[in-house]
Enzyme design. Sequence first.
Site, short mmCIF file in Angstrom:
data_model
loop_
_atom_site.label_atom_id
_atom_site.label_comp_id
_atom_site.label_asym_id
_atom_site.label_seq_id
_atom_site.Cartn_x
_atom_site.Cartn_y
_atom_site.Cartn_z
N CYS A 134 0.56 -1.41 0.03
CA CYS A 134 -0.16 -0.13 -0.13
C CYS A 134 0.69 1.37 -0.06
O CYS A 134 0.88 2.00 -0.85
CB CYS A 134 -0.99 0.07 1.25
SG CYS A 134 -2.09 -1.34 1.04
N1 LIG Z 1 -2.59 -5.80 1.99
C1 LIG Z 1 -2.95 -4.79 2.66
O1 LIG Z 1 -2.73 -4.49 3.71
C2 LIG Z 1 -4.01 -3.83 1.88
C3 LIG Z 1 -4.82 -3.42 2.43
C4 LIG Z 1 -5.93 -2.19 2.12
C5 LIG Z 1 -6.13 -2.33 0.68
N2 LIG Z 1 -5.22 -3.35 -0.13
C6 LIG Z 1 -5.49 -3.16 -1.57
O2 LIG Z 1 -6.34 -4.38 -1.65
C7 LIG Z 1 -6.08 -4.94 -2.96
C8 LIG Z 1 -5.73 -6.58 -2.78
O3 LIG Z 1 -4.39 -6.62 -2.14
P1 LIG Z 1 -4.02 -7.97 -1.37
O4 LIG Z 1 -2.74 -7.37 -0.14
O5 LIG Z 1 -5.07 -8.61 -0.81
O6 LIG Z 1 -3.09 -8.78 -2.37
P2 LIG Z 1 -2.80 -10.21 -2.32
O7 LIG Z 1 -1.67 -10.50 -3.15
O8 LIG Z 1 -2.48 -10.56 -0.80
O9 LIG Z 1 -4.10 -11.05 -2.81
C9 LIG Z 1 -4.57 -10.95 -4.08
C10 LIG Z 1 -5.01 -12.36 -4.63
O10 LIG Z 1 -5.64 -12.02 -5.75
C11 LIG Z 1 -5.32 -13.26 -6.59
N3 LIG Z 1 -5.60 -12.70 -8.01
C12 LIG Z 1 -5.04 -11.87 -8.89
N4 LIG Z 1 -5.37 -11.79 -10.11
C13 LIG Z 1 -6.62 -12.49 -9.97
C14 LIG Z 1 -7.69 -12.70 -10.72
N5 LIG Z 1 -7.70 -11.79 -12.02
N6 LIG Z 1 -8.65 -13.37 -10.40
C15 LIG Z 1 -8.72 -13.93 -9.11
N7 LIG Z 1 -7.76 -13.77 -8.28
C16 LIG Z 1 -6.71 -13.08 -8.78
C17 LIG Z 1 -3.92 -13.42 -6.26
O11 LIG Z 1 -3.56 -14.88 -6.57
C18 LIG Z 1 -3.98 -13.40 -5.04
O12 LIG Z 1 -4.18 -14.62 -4.07
C19 LIG Z 1 -4.86 -4.19 -3.56
O13 LIG Z 1 -5.57 -3.23 -4.53
C20 LIG Z 1 -4.33 -3.56 -2.37
O14 LIG Z 1 -3.69 -2.41 -2.68
C21 LIG Z 1 -4.26 -4.07 0.67
#
Ligand SMILES: NC(=O)c1ccc[n+]([C@@H]2O[C@H](COP(=O)([O-])OP(=O)(O)OC[C@H]3O[C@@H](n4cnc5c(N)ncnc54)[C@H](O)[C@@H]3O)[C@@H](O)[C@H]2O)c1
Length: 419
Positions: A271
Site C-alpha cells: 500500500c
Molecule cells: N494488503 C493490505 O494491507 C491492503 C490493505 C488495504 C487495501 N489493499 C488493496 O487490496 C487489494 C488486494 O491486495 P492484497 O494485499 O489482498 O493482495 P494479495 O496479493 O494478498 O491477494 C490478491 C489475490 O488475488 C489473486 N488474483 C490476482 N489476479 C486475480 C484474478 N484475475 N482473479 C482472481 N484472483 C486473482 C492473487 O492470486 C492473490 O491471491 C490491492 O488493491 C491492495 O492495494 C491491500
Amino acid sequence: MARIGCMRAQNVKTLAIIGQGYVGLPLAMSAVDAGWTVLGIDTHESKVSQINLGSSPVEDISDEQLHSAIANGAYRATIDFSVVSQATVVTICVPTPLDENREPDLTYLRSAATGIAPFVSNETLVVSESTSYPGTLRDIIIPIVNEMKRETTKCVYFASAPERVNPGDSNWNQKNTPRLVGGIDERSQARALEFYNSICDVVVSVSSPEVAEAAKLLENTFRLVNIALINEFTQICSDSGISVHQVIDAAASKPYGFMPFRPGVGVGGHCIPVDPLYLTWWARKIGSKATLVEFADVLNHDMPSYVAERALKLVAKGITKPRILVLGVAYKRGVGDVRETPVSELKSYLIEKGAEVAWHDPFVKDWEGSKPVDLDWNCDVAILATNQPGMDLSEFAARGIPILDCSNSLGGKEGVTSL
Ligand SMILES: NC(=O)c1ccc[n+]([C@@H]2O[C@H](COP(=O)([O-])OP(=O)(O)OC[C@H]3O[C@@H](n4cnc5c(N)ncnc54)[C@H](O)[C@@H]3O)[C@@H](O)[C@H]2O)c1
C-alpha cells in the site's frame, strides 16, 4: 436504474470474492461470521488448494477459523469463475501494483472484471475493494463488465468500497474499521450500503465511487508524506546529536495538531509505497501536479542507503568485508509480507559496499532466493529492520555485537544505536 425486467435468481446472501489474499480472505471470514455463504475465487491454483485444506495463507486468519468456515459449508475457495452466477454480491480484491515504469498496473483488475463479466447475474452488485485511482470503477471495470455480460443480464449495480485493512493489527480489522462506500447511482449505493452494513460496524456513505477511491489514496499518501518527513527529520537530528525519538515523544505531548510517525528503513508492503504513485500518475494524467508526494517517495527510497551507511559506521576498524545480519525482512512487524520491503534495497546497498549480508525473520521462510540464518550467525553488526515477535535479541550484547535499531523498540539497551 429501473428494475423492470430484472430478476434475482440467486441465494440472497451469497458472496463471491475475487482474490483470496490479505484483503479477500479476511473479508470472506467476516462475511461468513455475518451469515453469508462465500465463494472465494483466486487464479492461484496452489493457494486455492491450500485454503481448501484449511491452511490459511494470511496471518490474520487462523487455520481454525478457516477450517470451521469450510466444515460448515459457509466457505470454499475455487479457481472457477462460473460460481459468480450464484452470487448476489461480487467483490474484487485483486492486487493493484506498479508496472516497470512505476505506474499503475491494472492487469489483475482488468482480468478480474473480464473473469466475472460472463457470469454476473441480474441485480448483482459488483464492488471494487482494490485500491486504485479515481475513475477506475467507472472507466475500467464497468465498461468491461457491461460489454462482456450476458444479454439476459439487464442490470448490474456497481460501487467502490476501498479496503482499509491493516494486516497484523490486533485492534482494527475488517469489521470494526469504518468502510467508505460510493455507488455509481442511487440503487447501487443502496445495495452497497445494505451489504456493508451486514458485515461492518460503521459504513460511511460518500457521494461517488471517485470520492471513495480518492479518499483511499489520500489516506495512504498522508502516511507516505509523514514518514518521509520523519525520515528526513531523523537525519537532521542524527547529524546534530539529538535523539529523534525523544523529540517525537516530546512533540506528541501536544494534544492536538500532531501525530507521531517513526523513522525506519523506508516504506514497504502493497500500500504505502504503491498507492501514492497511483495518485501522482493520476495527477499527471489530468494535467495536475503532486510534487510533494513525488519528493516524499524519493526521500523514502533514500532511506535504505542512509541506514546502510549508519550500520557500516558501527563496524569495528580494520574489518574490510563486514558481516551484517539483517533482523526482520518483512515490511512490518507480525507479518511475513515481503512485498516492496525496503530491506531489499538495504541488502543490495550493503552488498554493493562490500558487506556479506545474511538475514533472519521468523515469519519468512525464503526471500530473494535465499534462506534465513540463525540468530547466532557470526556477524560484525546487526540491523534490526523489523522487530518480529519471537526474535530473542538478548545475546547480541553479550557477544559484543552492535545493533542498529530501526524499529524504535530497543532504545536504551546495551550495544544498541537507534536511528
Ligand atoms: N494488503 C493490505 O494491507 C491492503 C490493505 C488495504 C487495501 N489493499 C488493496 O487490496 C487489494 C488486494 O491486495 P492484497 O494485499 O489482498 O493482495 P494479495 O496479493 O494478498 O491477494 C490478491 C489475490 O488475488 C489473486 N488474483 C490476482 N489476479 C486475480 C484474478 N484475475 N482473479 C482472481 N484472483 C486473482 C492473487 O492470486 C492473490 O491471491 C490491492 O488493491 C491492495 O492495494 C491491500
